[in-house]
Design a protein around this motif. Structure first.
Motif, PDB file in Angstrom:
ATOM      1  N   ASP A   1       0.829  -1.206   0.000  1.00 31.81           N
ATOM      2  CA  ASP A   1       0.000   0.000   0.000  1.00 31.81           C
ATOM      3  C   ASP A   1       0.863   1.256   0.000  1.00 31.81           C
ATOM      4  O   ASP A   1       1.846   1.363   0.751  1.00 31.81           O
ATOM      5  CB  ASP A   1      -0.901   0.012   1.243  1.00 31.81           C
ATOM      6  CG  ASP A   1      -2.186  -0.761   1.015  1.00 31.81           C
ATOM      7  OD1 ASP A   1      -2.422  -1.207  -0.119  1.00 31.81           O
ATOM      8  OD2 ASP A   1      -2.951  -0.929   1.979  1.00 31.81           O
ATOM      9  N   GLY A   2       0.480   2.215  -0.840  1.00 34.70           N
ATOM     10  CA  GLY A   2       1.154   3.502  -0.866  1.00 34.70           C
ATOM     11  C   GLY A   2       2.468   3.519  -1.611  1.00 34.70           C
ATOM     12  O   GLY A   2       3.145   4.552  -1.623  1.00 34.70           O
ATOM     13  N   GLN A   3       2.841   2.416  -2.232  1.00 31.50           N
ATOM     14  CA  GLN A   3       4.106   2.337  -2.953  1.00 31.50           C
ATOM     15  C   GLN A   3       3.827   2.073  -4.437  1.00 31.50           C
ATOM     16  O   GLN A   3       3.064   1.165  -4.789  1.00 31.50           O
ATOM     17  CB  GLN A   3       4.980   1.215  -2.396  1.00 31.50           C
ATOM     18  CG  GLN A   3       5.357   1.385  -0.939  1.00 31.50           C
ATOM     19  CD  GLN A   3       6.315   2.536  -0.720  1.00 31.50           C
ATOM     20  OE1 GLN A   3       7.145   2.852  -1.571  1.00 31.50           O
ATOM     21  NE2 GLN A   3       6.202   3.177   0.434  1.00 31.50           N
ATOM     22  N   THR A   4       4.469   2.853  -5.289  1.00 29.60           N
ATOM     23  CA  THR A   4       4.289   2.652  -6.728  1.00 29.60           C
ATOM     24  C   THR A   4       5.201   1.548  -7.254  1.00 29.60           C
ATOM     25  O   THR A   4       4.840   0.829  -8.187  1.00 29.60           O
ATOM     26  CB  THR A   4       4.572   3.954  -7.485  1.00 29.60           C
ATOM     27  OG1 THR A   4       5.902   4.418  -7.163  1.00 29.60           O
ATOM     28  CG2 THR A   4       3.557   5.027  -7.104  1.00 29.60           C
ATOM     29  N   SER A   5       6.375   1.391  -6.675  1.00 30.12           N
ATOM     30  CA  SER A   5       7.295   0.330  -7.100  1.00 30.12           C
ATOM     31  C   SER A   5       7.040  -0.930  -6.285  1.00 30.12           C
ATOM     32  O   SER A   5       6.503  -0.887  -5.177  1.00 30.12           O
ATOM     33  CB  SER A   5       8.747   0.776  -6.939  1.00 30.12           C
ATOM     34  OG  SER A   5       9.024   1.112  -5.595  1.00 30.12           O
ATOM     35  N   LYS A   6       7.428  -2.080  -6.850  1.00 28.41           N
ATOM     36  CA  LYS A   6       7.223  -3.366  -6.189  1.00 28.41           C
ATOM     37  C   LYS A   6       8.305  -3.617  -5.136  1.00 28.41           C
ATOM     38  O   LYS A   6       9.462  -3.215  -5.299  1.00 28.41           O
ATOM     39  CB  LYS A   6       7.247  -4.492  -7.227  1.00 28.41           C
ATOM     40  CG  LYS A   6       6.170  -4.379  -8.286  1.00 28.41           C
ATOM     41  CD  LYS A   6       4.804  -4.610  -7.693  1.00 28.41           C
ATOM     42  CE  LYS A   6       3.705  -4.551  -8.742  1.00 28.41           C
ATOM     43  NZ  LYS A   6       3.781  -5.628  -9.723  1.00 28.41           N
ATOM     44  N   GLY A   7       7.914  -4.302  -4.060  1.00 28.17           N
ATOM     45  CA  GLY A   7       8.848  -4.619  -2.999  1.00 28.17           C
ATOM     46  C   GLY A   7       9.732  -5.801  -3.359  1.00 28.17           C
ATOM     47  O   GLY A   7       9.345  -6.695  -4.114  1.00 28.17           O
ATOM     48  N   LYS A   8      10.948  -5.815  -2.782  1.00 31.36           N
ATOM     49  CA  LYS A   8      11.897  -6.906  -2.948  1.00 31.36           C
ATOM     50  C   LYS A   8      12.547  -7.202  -1.606  1.00 31.36           C
ATOM     51  O   LYS A   8      12.687  -6.308  -0.764  1.00 31.36           O
ATOM     52  CB  LYS A   8      12.980  -6.558  -3.971  1.00 31.36           C
ATOM     53  CG  LYS A   8      12.480  -6.289  -5.369  1.00 31.36           C
ATOM     54  CD  LYS A   8      13.632  -5.928  -6.296  1.00 31.36           C
ATOM     55  CE  LYS A   8      13.135  -5.616  -7.707  1.00 31.36           C
ATOM     56  NZ  LYS A   8      14.264  -5.240  -8.605  1.00 31.36           N
ATOM     57  N   GLU A   9      12.948  -8.447  -1.403  1.00 29.91           N
ATOM     58  CA  GLU A   9      13.654  -8.831  -0.183  1.00 29.91           C
ATOM     59  C   GLU A   9      14.576 -10.001  -0.488  1.00 29.91           C
ATOM     60  O   GLU A   9      14.324 -10.785  -1.407  1.00 29.91           O
ATOM     61  CB  GLU A   9      12.655  -9.218   0.914  1.00 29.91           C
ATOM     62  CG  GLU A   9      11.705 -10.348   0.534  1.00 29.91           C
ATOM     63  CD  GLU A   9      10.734 -10.720   1.650  1.00 29.91           C
ATOM     64  OE1 GLU A   9      11.016 -10.409   2.818  1.00 29.91           O
ATOM     65  OE2 GLU A   9       9.689 -11.351   1.347  1.00 29.91           O
ATOM     66  N   HIS A  10      15.644 -10.103   0.275  1.00 31.11           N
ATOM     67  CA  HIS A  10      16.507 -11.276   0.159  1.00 31.11           C
ATOM     68  C   HIS A  10      17.169 -11.555   1.504  1.00 31.11           C
ATOM     69  O   HIS A  10      17.237 -10.686   2.379  1.00 31.11           O
ATOM     70  CB  HIS A  10      17.552 -11.117  -0.954  1.00 31.11           C
ATOM     71  CG  HIS A  10      18.574 -10.062  -0.687  1.00 31.11           C
ATOM     72  ND1 HIS A  10      18.444  -8.753  -1.120  1.00 31.11           N
ATOM     73  CD2 HIS A  10      19.769 -10.116  -0.038  1.00 31.11           C
ATOM     74  CE1 HIS A  10      19.498  -8.049  -0.755  1.00 31.11           C
ATOM     75  NE2 HIS A  10      20.317  -8.849  -0.088  1.00 31.11           N
ATOM     76  N   GLU A  11      17.632 -12.787   1.667  1.00 30.50           N
ATOM     77  CA  GLU A  11      18.121 -13.249   2.962  1.00 30.50           C
ATOM     78  C   GLU A  11      19.186 -14.328   2.775  1.00 30.50           C
ATOM     79  O   GLU A  11      19.035 -15.230   1.945  1.00 30.50           O
ATOM     80  CB  GLU A  11      16.940 -13.805   3.750  1.00 30.50           C
ATOM     81  CG  GLU A  11      17.257 -14.431   5.096  1.00 30.50           C
ATOM     82  CD  GLU A  11      15.998 -14.954   5.769  1.00 30.50           C
ATOM     83  OE1 GLU A  11      16.132 -15.635   6.806  1.00 30.50           O
ATOM     84  OE2 GLU A  11      14.881 -14.700   5.268  1.00 30.50           O
TER      85      GLU A  11
END
Length: 431
Positions: free
Chosen positions: A369-379
């Motif tokens: 919500d509220g973000q135009t770009s897509k989220g990313k994560e890594h671990e």
């Protein structure tokens, strides 16, 4: 209790009575007695979690000790056997723990709670043929209702669980639960579970192929369905390849996505507030094992109009039977993720009891919500474990794990850049 679940419970009992003498050996016919088969254990666990967080956020650090008791009687002899059980723990914190806040220790209104605390309860059980009924405090490991045991103490549920194994290779399950006590709660219903009904079946088609289906319905909260298929094939040189596919379909009640942001329970709701939400979370994996070596590759995907949430309304802090779950669960809205894992047992290299596991996970395409770009994560995950093999400390185990976790700016609100350390020392005393 809904009529369909009453009928299912009755069907299980009738199933036991009709099939017990015709299909395979009866567990109850082999009962040795209430005292004769009694058993118990105390698990001594010393647990520590430290989270080193960036962007000016406060680090968290918790350290505690617990003794987890499990006592079970045997079943009395006869057509119907009865028995009792006890589950519980006594815990205390070590040090001040002024920066606690990661579910390791007792918390009250978001702040550090008691210095020491005790929890637990009892249950009663009955068995006819190969069907058992347990009522009371229980530790559950069902894919749609699972107790968390990743911190100092386990999560407990209160209710009834029926398990039937009257037909060879088939296990039927039904449960009805009214209380959920999370890992850091003293109240026996700290998660305010209204009612949870669960049902399912697991079947072993061949020595190599098995499958299962489970469902759950939580009053005023959610409805969830789970499927799994697992196939293990033998290869040359004592190697094996296991192919696994599993997935969830979850429908969340509209009340969990309240128009009032302060009352919202779902982590990252999207679309119109106050509307029903759905999620599909599925995963596939291929695991290769040869001697001390194990390697696994996975692909996982979330679809629907919200991410997969669990542990939010009494549905269990470990209700996530898919592979991409370490520090992060890779279950965001529309998220896609992959994992590469390698594990080695050093027993064949002259160090029995020592193992090491490493994994890299990457998630992308997350809607926030509220973000135009897509989220990313890594671990990047690493864990080393050692169990003493002999001597006075035999079976004493040491485990240390670390997750180095990073996100892009669009997904900072989830957990942010964190280095998560966890250490556990465990010893089980069996009676």
């Amino acid at each position: 209790m809904p009529k369909i679940h009453k009928k299912l419970t009755l069907a299980l009992v009738v199933n036991a009575a009709l099939l017990s003498t015709t299909l395979h050996a009866s567990e109850q016919s082999e009962a040795k007695g209430f005292v004769e088969e009694a058993k118990g254990s105390v698990l001594f666990r010393n647990g520590w979690i430290y989270r080193d967080r960036t962007d000016g956020r406060q680090d968290t650090n918790s350290w505690g000790q617990t003794a987890i008791v499990k006592l079970d009687s045997g079943y009395t002899q006869g057509l119907v056997g009865v028995g009792v059980g006890v589950l519980g723990d006594f815990s205390f914190k070590i040090g001040q723990n002024n920066k606690a806040g990661n579910q390791m220790l007792n918390m009250i209104d978001g702040k550090s709670g008691r210095d020491q605390w005790t929890r637990g309860g009892a249950n009663v059980k009955a068995r006819i043929s190969n069907t058992t009924v347990v009522y009371g405090t229980q530790y559950l490991q069902l894919p749609v209702l699972a107790s968390s045991d990743y911190r100092l103490t386990p999560e407990y549920f209160t209710g009834t669980l029926v398990t039937s194994r009257e037909i060879k290779n088939l296990e039927l399950t039904y449960g009805h639960f009214t209380k959920d006590q999370d890992v850091n709660q003293i109240s026996s219903d700290g998660n305010h579970l209204k009612r949870a009904d669960v049902w399912g079946a697991s079947y072993k088609f061949t020595d190599a192929l098995s499958g299962s289906y489970f469902g759950s319905k939580l009053k005023d909260a959610l409805e969830r369905h789970y499927l799994n298929v697992n196939y293990k094939m033998a290869l040359d040189n004592n190697a094996s390849l296991t192919l696994d596919a599993s997935g969830y379909h979850t429908k969340y009640d509209a009340s969990l996505n309240s128009p009032d942001p302060s009352k919202r329970i779902l982590s990252y709701p999207t679309g119109s507030a106050g509307t029903e939400k759905k999620n599909n979370l599925w995963a596939t994996s291929a695991t290769y094992n040869q001697g001390p070596h194990t390697a696994m590759l996975t692909y996982e995907q979330s679809t629907g109009n919200v991410g997969y949430d669990y542990g939010i309304v009494g549905d269990g802090g470990a209700t996530l039977a898919v592979p991409n779950s370490f520090f992060s669960d890779y279950n965001g809205n529309s998220e896609k993720s992959m994992q590469a894992l390698y594990s080695v047992d050093f027993g064949e290299f002259g160090v029995p009891g020592l193992s090491w596991t490493t994994a890299f996970l990457y998630g992308w395409n997350i809607k926030v919500d509220g973000q135009t770009s897509k989220g990313k994560e890594h671990e990047l995950f690493n864990q080393i474990k050692y169990t003493v093999q002999s001597g006075f400390a035999k079976n004493l185990s040491f485990k240390l794990r670390n997750s180095t976790y990073r996100t892009n700016d669009a997904y900072k609100s989830y957990a942010g850049d964190t280095s998560d350390w966890r250490g556990f020392i465990e010893y089980t005393l069996n009676f």
